[in-house]
Scaffold this motif. Structure first.
Motif, PDB file in Angstrom:
ATOM      1  N   UNK A 213      28.298  -9.277  77.179  1.00 45.39           N
ATOM      2  CA  UNK A 213      28.858  -9.757  75.926  1.00 45.39           C
ATOM      3  C   UNK A 213      27.829 -10.576  75.175  1.00 45.39           C
ATOM      4  N   UNK A 214      28.240 -11.139  74.060  1.00 46.74           N
ATOM      5  CA  UNK A 214      27.347 -11.941  73.238  1.00 46.74           C
ATOM      6  C   UNK A 214      27.084 -13.278  73.938  1.00 46.74           C
ATOM      7  N   UNK A 215      25.841 -13.688  73.936  1.00 49.39           N
ATOM      8  CA  UNK A 215      25.433 -14.946  74.559  1.00 49.39           C
ATOM      9  C   UNK A 215      25.145 -15.931  73.432  1.00 49.39           C
ATOM     10  N   UNK A 216      26.044 -16.902  73.261  1.00 50.01           N
ATOM     11  CA  UNK A 216      25.921 -17.846  72.153  1.00 50.01           C
ATOM     12  C   UNK A 216      26.492 -19.192  72.577  1.00 50.01           C
ATOM     13  N   UNK A 217      26.924 -20.006  71.592  1.00 50.06           N
ATOM     14  CA  UNK A 217      27.397 -21.355  71.910  1.00 50.06           C
ATOM     15  C   UNK A 217      28.679 -21.370  72.721  1.00 50.06           C
ATOM     16  N   UNK A 218      29.297 -20.225  72.890  1.00 49.61           N
ATOM     17  CA  UNK A 218      30.530 -20.157  73.679  1.00 49.61           C
ATOM     18  C   UNK A 218      30.262 -20.059  75.182  1.00 49.61           C
ATOM     19  N   UNK A 219      29.009 -19.875  75.580  1.00 46.40           N
ATOM     20  CA  UNK A 219      28.688 -19.794  77.004  1.00 46.40           C
ATOM     21  C   UNK A 219      28.311 -21.170  77.536  1.00 46.40           C
ATOM     22  N   UNK A 220      28.850 -21.517  78.715  1.00 44.51           N
ATOM     23  CA  UNK A 220      28.529 -22.770  79.385  1.00 44.51           C
ATOM     24  C   UNK A 220      27.244 -22.557  80.198  1.00 44.51           C
ATOM     25  N   UNK A 221      26.107 -22.812  79.574  1.00 45.61           N
ATOM     26  CA  UNK A 221      24.824 -22.571  80.228  1.00 45.61           C
ATOM     27  C   UNK A 221      24.613 -23.505  81.416  1.00 45.61           C
ATOM     28  N   UNK A 222      25.179 -24.704  81.346  1.00 44.75           N
ATOM     29  CA  UNK A 222      25.084 -25.621  82.470  1.00 44.75           C
ATOM     30  C   UNK A 222      25.794 -25.088  83.699  1.00 44.75           C
ATOM     31  N   UNK A 223      26.954 -24.464  83.467  1.00 44.51           N
ATOM     32  CA  UNK A 223      27.691 -23.870  84.587  1.00 44.51           C
ATOM     33  C   UNK A 223      26.911 -22.707  85.182  1.00 44.51           C
ATOM     34  N   UNK A 224      26.319 -21.879  84.324  1.00 44.05           N
ATOM     35  CA  UNK A 224      25.519 -20.744  84.815  1.00 44.05           C
ATOM     36  C   UNK A 224      24.364 -21.251  85.669  1.00 44.05           C
ATOM     37  N   UNK A 225      23.659 -22.270  85.185  1.00 47.62           N
ATOM     38  CA  UNK A 225      22.534 -22.828  85.944  1.00 47.62           C
ATOM     39  C   UNK A 225      23.007 -23.428  87.259  1.00 47.62           C
ATOM     40  N   UNK A 226      24.157 -24.123  87.220  1.00 50.68           N
ATOM     41  CA  UNK A 226      24.693 -24.731  88.429  1.00 50.68           C
ATOM     42  C   UNK A 226      25.084 -23.699  89.468  1.00 50.68           C
ATOM     43  N   UNK A 227      25.716 -22.611  89.024  1.00 50.46           N
ATOM     44  CA  UNK A 227      26.112 -21.552  89.950  1.00 50.46           C
ATOM     45  C   UNK A 227      24.886 -20.897  90.579  1.00 50.46           C
ATOM     46  N   UNK A 228      23.867 -20.647  89.763  1.00 52.09           N
ATOM     47  CA  UNK A 228      22.643 -20.038  90.296  1.00 52.09           C
ATOM     48  C   UNK A 228      22.006 -20.931  91.350  1.00 52.09           C
ATOM     49  N   UNK A 229      22.056 -22.255  91.147  1.00 48.88           N
ATOM     50  CA  UNK A 229      21.452 -23.179  92.110  1.00 48.88           C
ATOM     51  C   UNK A 229      22.274 -23.274  93.389  1.00 48.88           C
ATOM     52  N   UNK A 230      23.612 -23.234  93.251  1.00 44.09           N
ATOM     53  CA  UNK A 230      24.490 -23.357  94.413  1.00 44.09           C
ATOM     54  C   UNK A 230      24.450 -22.126  95.309  1.00 44.09           C
ATOM     55  N   UNK A 231      24.249 -20.957  94.708  1.00 40.46           N
ATOM     56  CA  UNK A 231      24.256 -19.705  95.469  1.00 40.46           C
ATOM     57  C   UNK A 231      23.001 -18.900  95.155  1.00 40.46           C
ATOM     58  N   UNK A 232      21.856 -19.320  95.678  1.00 37.45           N
ATOM     59  CA  UNK A 232      20.602 -18.616  95.346  1.00 37.45           C
ATOM     60  C   UNK A 232      20.565 -17.176  95.838  1.00 37.45           C
ATOM     61  N   UNK A 233      21.444 -16.824  96.785  1.00 38.22           N
ATOM     62  CA  UNK A 233      21.484 -15.438  97.252  1.00 38.22           C
ATOM     63  C   UNK A 233      22.353 -14.555  96.375  1.00 38.22           C
ATOM     64  N   UNK A 234      23.121 -15.152  95.471  1.00 38.74           N
ATOM     65  CA  UNK A 234      23.999 -14.411  94.561  1.00 38.74           C
ATOM     66  C   UNK A 234      23.227 -14.128  93.277  1.00 38.74           C
ATOM     67  N   UNK A 235      23.035 -12.864  92.968  1.00 37.40           N
ATOM     68  CA  UNK A 235      22.261 -12.467  91.787  1.00 37.40           C
ATOM     69  C   UNK A 235      23.163 -12.440  90.552  1.00 37.40           C
ATOM     70  N   UNK A 236      22.815 -13.203  89.538  1.00 34.63           N
ATOM     71  CA  UNK A 236      23.601 -13.283  88.302  1.00 34.63           C
ATOM     72  C   UNK A 236      22.936 -12.411  87.245  1.00 34.63           C
ATOM     73  N   UNK A 237      23.622 -11.340  86.865  1.00 29.19           N
ATOM     74  CA  UNK A 237      23.088 -10.369  85.905  1.00 29.19           C
ATOM     75  C   UNK A 237      23.768 -10.603  84.562  1.00 29.19           C
ATOM     76  N   UNK A 238      22.975 -10.892  83.528  1.00 29.29           N
ATOM     77  CA  UNK A 238      23.497 -11.268  82.211  1.00 29.29           C
ATOM     78  C   UNK A 238      23.096 -10.213  81.178  1.00 29.29           C
TER      79      UNK A 238
END
Length: 400
Positions: A213-238
């Motif tokens: 989808x569209x990546x803009x001010x509606x995305x919680x980038x802090x949450x995305x960064x936090x999830x990536x740090x918490x689960x480094x084995x989980x690949x986040x495809x955007x």
């Protein structure tokens, strides 16, 4: 001013009703609500999708017309730099409709700002399809709220893209109907079968959790960064274009993959090779009324979904147990772990039962019935019509 004739499918005069769609979204940006509805409308209307203007090094204004897949005619005003955009668009639109005089005309607004040049139209039916609260989006013109008030005064029918929007508009017009985000189930259900893996994901490990989808001010980038740090084995495809935010602000990590935009027809192949879907929306003014189209699309692909608590997602899918709702990166990580461990055939059966009640075909059929039932109207000019602001740019934020 002249318009170039688009390719035609047959000779002879077209007697179908004309549906003029006035949009702040580009036809070829993200395939979403307007494209789904207009391609279906084109089965029995001549649909003209009139976009916002582009400034170019040309001597005189012209209308660039093209025949799009699905039978829609795309119309883009091409204006000389520094020209009076309102006057030029009004003249181009008048010429376009003069060639279709005598046929039933439906004016379909996605942006109230189009009244700046379309306030002189006297269509048989005026529809305001309110798919977003555009005034809450970054970059919205100051005149947006006043222009929406004017559009509501002259609209015959108002459609809303979700329950929250319906509740916000229902007391402002006597004929408001709620048509939430719908689904082309067959398109996304292809992801449940065998599809070749896109080359851009060939080097990405599993498990994969994806967003499109569209990546803009509606995305919680802090949450995305936090999830990536918490689960480094989980690949986040955007997947998706970056709009109205600085691409440099996107968080970076070895397990974060920003792949850019993809065409609508490419999406099922990506979803077929993901393990989970997620919707990391921020909770702010721009997401207060959204009803994400991707929610049923994820489900049709057979993917478990984790989402932040967007109101319409909670009420339409979370409370039914179809989508997991979380409030933090830690909760999202926990739910992702649980869903990866426990696939549920019963959950998929509930998903399919829910999706069977909804489709873009059914949505358009219901909308078209309301339009046909609307009496022919010749509305008087709304109060202050002569003082329409000259600004023509709408919020510009695409649907999600």
């Amino acid at each position: 001013m002249k318009t170039a004739a688009p390719p035609t499918r047959s000779s002879g005069r077209d007697s179908r009703p004309v549906l003029l769609c006035l949009s702040h979204l580009r036809w070829d940006f993200v395939f979403q609500r307007p494209q789904h509805l207009m391609t279906r409308a084109a089965r029995d209307h001549e649909v003209i999708f009139f976009e916002e203007p582009l400034e170019r090094d040309v001597e005189v204004p012209r209308l660039e017309l093209s025949a799009e897949t699905g039978g829609v005619t795309r119309a883009i005003p091409i204006l000389p730099r520094g020209t009076d955009a309102v006057a030029a668009q009004r003249a181009l639109l008048d010429d376009l409709l003069e060639e279709r005089a005598g046929r039933r005309l439906v004016a379909w607004f996605y942006t109230p700002m189009a009244l700046a040049f379309a306030d002189d139209l006297r269509p048989d039916v005026t529809v305001y399809d309110c798919m977003d609260e555009l005034s809450a989006f970054r970059g919205a013109p100051p005149a947006m709220l006043d222009m929406e008030r004017r559009l509501l005064e002259r609209a015959d029918l108002v459609f809303t893209g979700g329950r929250s929007l319906y509740e916000a508009k229902r007391d402002r017009h006597p004929r408001v109907s709620c048509f939430p985000s719908s689904i082309d189930t067959a398109h996304f259900a292809r992801a449940r079968g065998g599809m070749a893996e896109p080359e851009s994901m060939a080097g990405i490990a599993r498990p994969r959790m994806g967003f499109f989808g569209v990546i803009d001010e509606r995305m919680d980038l802090g949450l995305v960064a936090g999830l990536a740090a918490l689960r480094p084995d989980l690949q986040l495809v955007m997947l998706g274009p970056v709009v109205k935010i600085d691409p440099a602000s996107l968080p970076q990590a070895p397990n974060l993959h920003w792949l850019g935009g993809r065409r609508y027809d490419e999406l099922p192949a990506y979803l077929a090779h993901w393990d989970l879907g997620f919707m990391p929306f921020a909770l702010n003014e721009s997401t207060r009324f959204i009803s994400p189209t991707k929610t049923p699309e994820f489900l049709a692909a057979g993917l478990p979904v984790v989402s932040t608590p967007v109101v319409d997602v909670v009420r339409d899918y979370g409370e039914a147990g179809l989508v997991e709702v979380v409030s933090s990166a830690a909760e999202m990580a926990e739910q992702a772990d649980r869903l990866l461990r426990a696939a549920s055939p019963a959950w998929l059966a509930r998903v399919d039962a829910q999706l069977a009640t909804n489709s873009w075909d059914l949505t358009w059929t219901r909308m078209a019935a309301l339009i046909r039932g609307q009496r022919v109207t010749q509305p008087a000019a709304f109060p202050g019509a002569g003082a329409v602001p000259a600004t023509t740019l709408a919020a510009g934020a695409p649907h999600v």
